[in-house]
Design a protein around this motif. Structure first.
Motif, PDB file in Angstrom:
ATOM      1  N   PHE A  82       0.848  -0.870  -0.169  1.00  0.00           N
ATOM      2  CA  PHE A  82       0.451   0.003  -0.380  1.00  0.00           C
ATOM      3  C   PHE A  82       1.211   1.190   0.225  1.00  0.00           C
ATOM      4  O   PHE A  82       2.031   1.598  -0.091  1.00  0.00           O
ATOM      5  CB  PHE A  82      -0.778   0.038   1.342  1.00  0.00           C
ATOM      6  N   GLY A  83      -0.362   2.139  -0.319  1.00  0.00           N
ATOM      7  CA  GLY A  83       0.968   3.316  -0.114  1.00  0.00           C
ATOM      8  C   GLY A  83      -0.017   4.436   0.067  1.00  0.00           C
ATOM      9  O   GLY A  83      -1.429   4.779  -0.382  1.00  0.00           O
ATOM     10  N   PHE A  84       0.852   5.750  -0.608  1.00  0.00           N
ATOM     11  CA  PHE A  84      -0.256   7.182  -0.339  1.00  0.00           C
ATOM     12  C   PHE A  84       0.035   8.215  -1.175  1.00  0.00           C
ATOM     13  O   PHE A  84       1.062   8.385  -2.095  1.00  0.00           O
ATOM     14  CB  PHE A  84       0.002   7.660   1.144  1.00  0.00           C
ATOM     15  N   VAL A  85      -0.570   8.606  -2.302  1.00  0.00           N
ATOM     16  CA  VAL A  85      -0.753   9.553  -2.915  1.00  0.00           C
ATOM     17  C   VAL A  85      -1.159  11.518  -2.638  1.00  0.00           C
ATOM     18  O   VAL A  85      -2.327  11.506  -1.864  1.00  0.00           O
ATOM     19  CB  VAL A  85      -0.925   9.886  -4.420  1.00  0.00           C
ATOM     20  N   ASN A  86      -0.469  12.444  -2.833  1.00  0.00           N
ATOM     21  CA  ASN A  86      -0.896  13.501  -2.089  1.00  0.00           C
ATOM     22  C   ASN A  86      -0.785  14.112  -3.301  1.00  0.00           C
ATOM     23  O   ASN A  86       0.396  14.209  -3.729  1.00  0.00           O
ATOM     24  CB  ASN A  86       0.323  14.481  -1.102  1.00  0.00           C
ATOM     25  N   PHE A  87      -2.590  15.067  -3.748  1.00  0.00           N
ATOM     26  CA  PHE A  87      -2.692  15.866  -4.296  1.00  0.00           C
ATOM     27  C   PHE A  87      -2.516  17.429  -3.816  1.00  0.00           C
ATOM     28  O   PHE A  87      -2.715  17.594  -2.693  1.00  0.00           O
ATOM     29  CB  PHE A  87      -4.030  16.063  -5.186  1.00  0.00           C
ATOM     30  N   SER A  88      -2.504  18.002  -5.055  1.00  0.00           N
ATOM     31  CA  SER A  88      -2.052  19.551  -3.600  1.00  0.00           C
ATOM     32  C   SER A  88      -3.570  20.255  -4.091  1.00  0.00           C
ATOM     33  O   SER A  88      -3.841  20.982  -3.606  1.00  0.00           O
ATOM     34  CB  SER A  88      -1.626  20.720  -5.314  1.00  0.00           C
ATOM     35  N   ASP A  89      -4.416  19.371  -4.892  1.00  0.00           N
ATOM     36  CA  ASP A  89      -6.138  20.041  -5.287  1.00  0.00           C
ATOM     37  C   ASP A  89      -7.218  18.667  -4.478  1.00  0.00           C
ATOM     38  O   ASP A  89      -6.752  18.224  -5.065  1.00  0.00           O
ATOM     39  CB  ASP A  89      -6.527  20.623  -6.514  1.00  0.00           C
ATOM     40  N   GLU A  90      -8.143  19.167  -3.541  1.00  0.00           N
ATOM     41  CA  GLU A  90      -8.785  18.532  -3.305  1.00  0.00           C
ATOM     42  C   GLU A  90      -9.510  17.070  -4.137  1.00  0.00           C
ATOM     43  O   GLU A  90      -9.885  16.779  -4.667  1.00  0.00           O
ATOM     44  CB  GLU A  90      -9.726  19.113  -2.305  1.00  0.00           C
ATOM     45  N   GLU A  91     -10.062  18.661  -5.456  1.00  0.00           N
ATOM     46  CA  GLU A  91     -10.857  17.869  -6.503  1.00  0.00           C
ATOM     47  C   GLU A  91      -9.996  17.056  -7.547  1.00  0.00           C
ATOM     48  O   GLU A  91     -10.530  16.100  -7.621  1.00  0.00           O
ATOM     49  CB  GLU A  91     -11.262  19.138  -7.174  1.00  0.00           C
ATOM     50  N   CYS A  92      -9.016  17.419  -7.736  1.00  0.00           N
ATOM     51  CA  CYS A  92      -8.079  15.980  -8.387  1.00  0.00           C
ATOM     52  C   CYS A  92      -8.210  14.543  -7.734  1.00  0.00           C
ATOM     53  O   CYS A  92      -7.477  13.590  -8.052  1.00  0.00           O
ATOM     54  CB  CYS A  92      -6.726  16.639  -8.595  1.00  0.00           C
ATOM     55  N   ALA A  93      -7.803  14.465  -6.300  1.00  0.00           N
ATOM     56  CA  ALA A  93      -7.677  13.469  -5.492  1.00  0.00           C
ATOM     57  C   ALA A  93      -9.153  12.701  -5.543  1.00  0.00           C
ATOM     58  O   ALA A  93      -9.422  11.677  -5.797  1.00  0.00           O
ATOM     59  CB  ALA A  93      -7.677  13.847  -3.560  1.00  0.00           C
ATOM     60  N   LYS A  94     -10.548  13.207  -5.218  1.00  0.00           N
ATOM     61  CA  LYS A  94     -11.726  12.822  -5.478  1.00  0.00           C
ATOM     62  C   LYS A  94     -11.594  12.341  -6.620  1.00  0.00           C
ATOM     63  O   LYS A  94     -11.727  11.379  -6.861  1.00  0.00           O
ATOM     64  CB  LYS A  94     -12.533  13.707  -5.322  1.00  0.00           C
ATOM     65  N   GLU A  95     -11.355  13.609  -7.866  1.00  0.00           N
ATOM     66  CA  GLU A  95     -11.392  12.138  -9.212  1.00  0.00           C
ATOM     67  C   GLU A  95     -10.708  11.518  -9.736  1.00  0.00           C
ATOM     68  O   GLU A  95     -10.873   9.969  -9.456  1.00  0.00           O
ATOM     69  CB  GLU A  95     -10.926  13.513 -10.325  1.00  0.00           C
ATOM     70  N   ALA A  96      -9.493  11.610  -9.031  1.00  0.00           N
ATOM     71  CA  ALA A  96      -8.619  10.143  -8.759  1.00  0.00           C
ATOM     72  C   ALA A  96      -8.916   9.303  -8.332  1.00  0.00           C
ATOM     73  O   ALA A  96      -8.866   8.447  -8.766  1.00  0.00           O
ATOM     74  CB  ALA A  96      -6.992  10.454  -8.798  1.00  0.00           C
ATOM     75  N   MET A  97      -9.285   9.002  -7.447  1.00  0.00           N
ATOM     76  CA  MET A  97     -10.307   8.409  -6.240  1.00  0.00           C
ATOM     77  C   MET A  97     -11.039   7.187  -6.869  1.00  0.00           C
ATOM     78  O   MET A  97     -11.377   6.591  -7.131  1.00  0.00           O
ATOM     79  CB  MET A  97     -10.496   9.342  -4.696  1.00  0.00           C
ATOM     80  N   ASN A  98     -12.256   8.112  -7.362  1.00  0.00           N
ATOM     81  CA  ASN A  98     -13.728   8.054  -8.245  1.00  0.00           C
ATOM     82  C   ASN A  98     -12.776   6.954  -9.971  1.00  0.00           C
ATOM     83  O   ASN A  98     -13.446   5.857  -9.848  1.00  0.00           O
ATOM     84  CB  ASN A  98     -14.109   8.964  -8.963  1.00  0.00           C
ATOM     85  N   ALA A  99     -11.841   7.033 -10.373  1.00  0.00           N
ATOM     86  CA  ALA A  99     -11.234   6.585 -11.683  1.00  0.00           C
ATOM     87  C   ALA A  99     -10.873   5.331 -11.555  1.00  0.00           C
ATOM     88  O   ALA A  99     -10.578   4.658 -11.888  1.00  0.00           O
ATOM     89  CB  ALA A  99     -10.884   7.304 -13.027  1.00  0.00           C
ATOM     90  N   MET A 100     -10.398   5.453 -10.219  1.00  0.00           N
ATOM     91  CA  MET A 100      -9.157   4.893 -10.059  1.00  0.00           C
ATOM     92  C   MET A 100      -9.103   3.166  -9.244  1.00  0.00           C
ATOM     93  O   MET A 100      -8.320   2.313  -9.296  1.00  0.00           O
ATOM     94  CB  MET A 100      -7.562   5.230  -9.572  1.00  0.00           C
ATOM     95  N   ASP A 101     -10.498   4.000  -8.145  1.00  0.00           N
ATOM     96  CA  ASP A 101     -10.740   2.708  -7.336  1.00  0.00           C
ATOM     97  C   ASP A 101     -10.785   1.671  -8.416  1.00  0.00           C
ATOM     98  O   ASP A 101     -12.238   1.266  -9.012  1.00  0.00           O
ATOM     99  CB  ASP A 101     -11.780   3.051  -6.706  1.00  0.00           C
ATOM    100  N   GLY A 102     -10.781   0.482  -7.948  1.00  0.00           N
ATOM    101  CA  GLY A 102     -10.925  -0.903  -8.456  1.00  0.00           C
ATOM    102  C   GLY A 102      -9.846  -1.291  -9.856  1.00  0.00           C
ATOM    103  O   GLY A 102     -10.421  -2.344 -10.665  1.00  0.00           O
TER     104      GLY A 102
END
Length: 146
Positions: A82-102
């Protein structure tokens, strides 16, 4: 609430070490904590071959990745998966989470969630009551109730 706890802990730490924080010069650790609190993703199910750079590259298409870190086992030196990814923007993080999960990354389906603030550890050694019997004089404890 987690944000306030993190900020308070950083302030206490800087004051206790003699690095008083002035209004004009906040510490870099404090700025990093503020910037990454709501834009940090947990990525689980990583393949053993995934490293920091390849994890970062997998998420850069969603926005500005501040950093990516694969957690390594200190004894074996291998990835813990496991690991962690830090984005500079919360919206980008949410978009990445929705797109990359699974989705697949390096042959494995990954899980992506917003990272949760870790509960503070209690100091000292030991682990409280283990519940495996024993004790002084060979008396076993009754652990049927868990």
């Amino acid at each position: 609430m987690a944000f306030c706890n993190k900020l308070g802990g950083l302030l206490r730490q800087s004051i206790s070490t003699g690095n008083a924080v002035s209004a004009n010069s906040p510490t870099p650790a404090m700025l990093n904590a503020i910037r990454c609190m709501s834009s940090r993703l947990f990525v689980g199910g990583l393949s053993w071959g995934t490293d920091d750079q390849s994890l970062k590259e997998a998420f850069t298409s969603f926005g500005d990745v501040v950093d990516a870190k694969v957690i390594i086992d200190r004894d074996s030196g291998r990835s813990r998966g496991f690991g962690f990814v830090n984005f500079s923007d919360e919206e980008c993080a949410k978009e990445a989470m929705n797109a990359m999960d699974g989705q697949q990354l390096h042959g494995r389906n990954i899980r992506v969630n917003m990272a949760q603030e870790r509960a503070p550890r209690s100091g000292g050694f030991g682990g409280g009551s283990g519940g495996y019997g024993g004790g002084y004089g060979g008396q076993a404890r009754d652990n049927d109730g868990f």
